[in-house]
Design a protein around this motif. Structure first.
Motif, PDB file in Angstrom:
ATOM      1  N   MET A 123      59.736  35.722  22.686  1.00 39.27           N
ATOM      2  CA  MET A 123      59.840  36.261  23.964  1.00 39.27           C
ATOM      3  C   MET A 123      60.055  37.787  23.999  1.00 39.27           C
ATOM      4  SD  MET A 123      62.549  33.819  25.924  1.00 39.27           S
ATOM      5  CE  MET A 123      62.810  35.156  27.281  1.00 39.27           C
ATOM      6  N   VAL A 124      60.777  37.978  22.506  1.00 38.64           N
ATOM      7  CA  VAL A 124      60.939  39.609  22.248  1.00 38.64           C
ATOM      8  C   VAL A 124      59.610  40.196  21.909  1.00 38.64           C
ATOM      9  CG1 VAL A 124      61.861  41.005  20.235  1.00 38.64           C
ATOM     10  CG2 VAL A 124      63.240  39.168  21.398  1.00 38.64           C
ATOM     11  N   MET A 125      58.712  39.218  21.397  1.00 33.04           N
ATOM     12  CA  MET A 125      57.202  39.896  21.017  1.00 33.04           C
ATOM     13  C   MET A 125      56.247  39.949  22.284  1.00 33.04           C
ATOM     14  SD  MET A 125      56.577  38.427  17.162  1.00 33.04           S
ATOM     15  CE  MET A 125      56.777  36.613  17.562  1.00 33.04           C
ATOM     16  N   GLY A 126      56.988  39.459  23.407  1.00 38.80           N
ATOM     17  CA  GLY A 126      56.287  39.646  24.908  1.00 38.80           C
ATOM     18  C   GLY A 126      55.865  38.332  25.333  1.00 38.80           C
ATOM     19  N   SER A 130      58.238  30.682  29.855  1.00 37.92           N
ATOM     20  CA  SER A 130      57.736  29.264  29.761  1.00 37.92           C
ATOM     21  C   SER A 130      56.739  28.997  28.417  1.00 37.92           C
ATOM     22  CB  SER A 130      56.903  29.159  31.268  1.00 37.92           C
ATOM     23  OG  SER A 130      55.791  30.125  31.115  1.00 37.92           O
ATOM     24  N   GLY A 131      55.900  30.158  28.249  1.00 36.27           N
ATOM     25  CA  GLY A 131      55.237  29.802  27.057  1.00 36.27           C
ATOM     26  C   GLY A 131      55.956  29.919  25.695  1.00 36.27           C
ATOM     27  N   ALA A 132      56.894  30.747  25.755  1.00 39.03           N
ATOM     28  CA  ALA A 132      57.770  30.794  24.406  1.00 39.03           C
ATOM     29  C   ALA A 132      58.506  29.343  24.158  1.00 39.03           C
ATOM     30  CB  ALA A 132      58.682  31.891  24.506  1.00 39.03           C
ATOM     31  N   LEU A 133      59.062  28.852  25.540  1.00 38.54           N
ATOM     32  CA  LEU A 133      59.587  27.426  25.470  1.00 38.54           C
ATOM     33  C   LEU A 133      58.776  26.476  24.694  1.00 38.54           C
ATOM     34  CD1 LEU A 133      62.188  25.825  26.108  1.00 38.54           C
ATOM     35  CD2 LEU A 133      61.220  25.631  28.357  1.00 38.54           C
ATOM     36  N   GLY A 134      57.745  26.357  25.352  1.00 42.72           N
ATOM     37  CA  GLY A 134      56.577  25.307  24.818  1.00 42.72           C
ATOM     38  C   GLY A 134      56.274  25.486  23.452  1.00 42.72           C
ATOM     39  N   LEU A 135      56.293  26.910  22.904  1.00 45.80           N
ATOM     40  CA  LEU A 135      55.799  26.995  21.572  1.00 45.80           C
ATOM     41  C   LEU A 135      57.240  26.747  20.607  1.00 45.80           C
ATOM     42  CD1 LEU A 135      53.564  30.240  21.916  1.00 45.80           C
ATOM     43  CD2 LEU A 135      53.036  27.954  21.017  1.00 45.80           C
ATOM     44  N   GLY A 136      58.042  27.077  21.110  1.00 47.10           N
ATOM     45  CA  GLY A 136      59.390  27.016  20.475  1.00 47.10           C
ATOM     46  C   GLY A 136      59.708  25.453  20.120  1.00 47.10           C
ATOM     47  N   LEU A 137      59.573  24.758  21.433  1.00 48.09           N
ATOM     48  CA  LEU A 137      59.880  23.296  21.028  1.00 48.09           C
ATOM     49  C   LEU A 137      58.664  22.450  20.007  1.00 48.09           C
ATOM     50  CD1 LEU A 137      60.560  22.257  24.657  1.00 48.09           C
ATOM     51  CD2 LEU A 137      62.064  22.122  22.879  1.00 48.09           C
ATOM     52  N   ALA A 138      57.277  23.035  20.143  1.00 50.60           N
ATOM     53  CA  ALA A 138      56.698  22.550  19.393  1.00 50.60           C
ATOM     54  C   ALA A 138      56.648  22.844  18.051  1.00 50.60           C
ATOM     55  CB  ALA A 138      55.145  23.222  19.946  1.00 50.60           C
ATOM     56  N   LEU A 139      56.762  24.230  17.718  1.00 50.23           N
ATOM     57  CA  LEU A 139      57.163  24.679  16.302  1.00 50.23           C
ATOM     58  C   LEU A 139      58.510  24.087  15.747  1.00 50.23           C
ATOM     59  CD1 LEU A 139      55.804  28.107  16.846  1.00 50.23           C
ATOM     60  CD2 LEU A 139      54.526  26.413  15.517  1.00 50.23           C
ATOM     61  N   ALA A 140      59.413  23.568  16.463  1.00 48.52           N
ATOM     62  CA  ALA A 140      60.944  23.159  15.875  1.00 48.52           C
ATOM     63  C   ALA A 140      60.613  21.782  15.158  1.00 48.52           C
ATOM     64  CB  ALA A 140      61.542  23.239  16.970  1.00 48.52           C
TER      65      ALA A 140
END
Length: 585
Positions: A123-126, A130-140
């Motif tokens: 999110m800090v990088m823009g 919703s996309g940050a949440l999806g990517l965060g959950l995926a990469l975790a």
């Protein structure tokens, strides 16, 4: 008629995939490496960014490359559905309950904190929330298919990894549910209609769960009465298809339905049969999916964006490793265990690609963003075995321990090299009979085991020069117990050269390895396969009524016969034969 025999693009691609599966699975199994890495590499090689770009110059390459990558998308999606179905089959409520503190404590914290930190950074990088949440959950997420074969499930590292991976497997259900529920409204700023999808989706899931508990046992009971594997497979696929269509009809991902189908069948007494029948499809489905992932990796893009990709890989690995290590230390794990587990669990997972695909299909992330993070995930999966080696090396340094009650080297004693399962048993027998000994091992976990058992152990790595710095002049015997055939032969040669008169008793993997050890200078080499056969024979003879005395005598006679034969094969038949002590299993 001849023209009809030419391979169509679809048939050609199918043959390439089947050929890849036929080569990758046995080759990587031979080296005890998961085929996941192999499928990704095959996808990179035969895809449009690999050999596929040369088809116009060399038309014959069309027979060994994927000519229509988009045509594989439906098969890849079906592969994901089957993969999630098998994950549901593998989940056990009893297993989860026995590990509930670690699973729902450590596992939940690790996934939540890692996902939150990655999402915040994005999110800090823009990236939109919703996309940050999806990517965060995926990469975790971390790879069950890669981590558990490396760590096992019995060591402290394996137990910690298993608890977190179990929670991640469970968490896939609500994660996919959440992403599927957000799908119809991801492009808008508001959340109007989201709750409609949530309650209709929840109602559908409830109907599937309740209806499945009543109907599935009867369905599979009818299939079982026919004793037809084909009908059993058809019933399984029918359940998956119906559940997937039901969830897709209310706006959720069909993956949600596949997971629910797996969970429902797992609660029936027929789940073992279903697992066995669908296992080949799981491997092939996963292979198709991973090949499509590999095809999406453009080495040109990787080289052009090597900086951002390297930063992304390093960032994800660092966040997950630090979070996992800190949480394990807070829960009482030793430093070495925490660090090794953190590094091993730091890479993304094959399920990362599934969650990412769900996020992309839900329009939470753009295709270019999905491709970038797919490359990051593919690199993370590929280097997981390397991370495991790094984790072990760092753990040794972090958790290096002093010797345990070790005196000087002047005392006459036996030296046990390798304090694993076999070495500990030898040490216990030596202690029981009052024989002095010193164990040597480089596993910090075993230092604590030795302390608990009051066994003298020296922390040293027999692979390196550390053994040369240890005073072994008082050794009256060397016992090699490690399960590393090449290292055992090398140590036998080294010890025989330095101590020509000291007996060397070593563990051998089989009779061929035993003969090689005799050639290297071993006094006695004990093949595991031979000893298990002799003990099995002894147990059978006693149970069918043969007296114990003649049985033991015949077993020792057979053991001596094999030993003489192995020494002869090892060109050491003139070596003085030591008296064999009677043993009894």
């Amino acid at each position: 008629m001849a023209s009809e025999l030419h391979l169509t693009p679809v048939l050609s691609d199918a043959l390439v995939i089947l050929g890849a599966a036929g080569i990758v699975i046995p080759v990587f199994a031979r080296f005890r490496v998961t085929p996941i890495i192999g499928f990704i590499l095959v996808g990179m090689a035969v895809g449009p960014f690999g050999l596929g770009r040369l088809v116009f110059d060399y038309p014959w390459l069309q027979y060994v490359t994927i000519t229509d990558p988009q045509g594989l998308d439906p098969f890849a999606e079906f592969g994901i559905i089957l993969l999630l179905f098998t994950i549901g089959l593998e989940l056990s409520f009893n297993r989860l309950w026995s590990m509930r503190r670690l699973v729902f404590g450590l596992g939940a914290l690790e996934l939540t904190i890692s996902a939150a930190l990655v999402a915040f950074a994005l999110m800090v990088m823009g990236q939109y929330w919703s996309g940050a949440l999806g990517l965060g959950l995926a990469l975790a997420l971390s790879s069950t298919a890669l981590v558990l074969p490396i760590s096992g499930t019995k060591s402290p590292v394996g137990k910690a990894a298993l608890s977190m991976l179990l929670f991640e497997d469970i968490a896939i259900v609500p994660i996919i549910f959440l992403l599927g529920a957000m799908a119809p409204y991801a492009a808008s700023e508001g959340m109007d209609g989201l709750w409609t999808t949530l309650w209709t989706g929840a109602l559908t899931v409830a109907v599937l769960m309740i209806g499945g508990r009543f109907m599935l046992p009867r369905l599979f009971a009818q299939a079982a009465r026919t004793k037809s594997p084909e009908l059993f497979l058809a019933a399984s696929l029918l359940v998956v298809i119906i559940a997937s269509l039901a969830t897709a009809a209310v706006g959720l991902s069909p993956i949600v339905g596949a997971l629910i189908a797996g969970l429902l069948i797992a609660e029936t007494e027929y789940h073992t049969e279903v697992e066995g029948i669908t296992a080949p499809f799981k491997g092939l489905a996963l292979g198709i999916f991973l090949i499509t992932v590999g095809m999406g990796v453009d080495l040109g893009v990787v080289i052009a964006n090597i900086g951002p990709i390297a930063i992304a890989v390093a960032g994800v690995l660092t966040v997950k490793a630090v979070v996992t290590s800190v949480l394990l230390r807070m829960m009482g794990a030793r430093r070495g265990t925490a660090v090794e587990t953190g590094i091993l669990m730091s890479a993304p997972s094959e399920t990362t690609l599934i969650v990412m695909a769900a996020a992309a299909s839900a329009q939470l992330i753009q295709p270019q963003t999905a491709q970038f993070w797919q490359i990051v995930t593919a690199i993370g999966l590929t280097i997981t075995p390397i991370l495991a080696l790094i984790g072990k090396a760092v753990a040794r340094r972090v958790d290096a321990a002093p010797p345990v009650s070790v005196d000087d080297g002047t005392q006459e004693r036996s030296i046990i090299i390798g304090y694993g399962r076999v070495g500990q048993l030898v040490a216990e027998m030596m202690q029981k009979h009052g024989r002095p000994f010193l164990a040597i091992d480089a596993d910090p976990e075993l230092v604590h085991v030795a302390r608990r058992k009051q066994h003298p152990l020296l922390y040293a790595d027999a692979r390196g020069p550390a053994l040369d710095r240890i005073d072994l002049s008082g050794a009256n015997a060397f016992i090699l117990t490690m399960d590393e055939p090449v290292l055992a032969v090398r140590l036998v040669r080294k010890l025989r050269s330095s101590y020509p008169d000291v007996p060397i008793v070593t563990r051998a993997r089989d009779t061929g390895h035993a003969a090689e050890l005799y050639r290297a200078g071993a006094t006695d080499a004990v093949p595991e396969t031979l000893e298990s056969s002799l003990q099995l024979s002894e147990a059978v003879l006693v149970n069918v009524g043969v007296a114990m005395g003649p049985v033991i005598a015949s077993i020792h006679e057979k053991r001596d016969e094999f030993r003489d034969q192995l020494m002869l094969e090892g060109e050491l038949s003139k070596r003085p034969k030591l008296k064999t002590s009677p043993t009894h299993s």
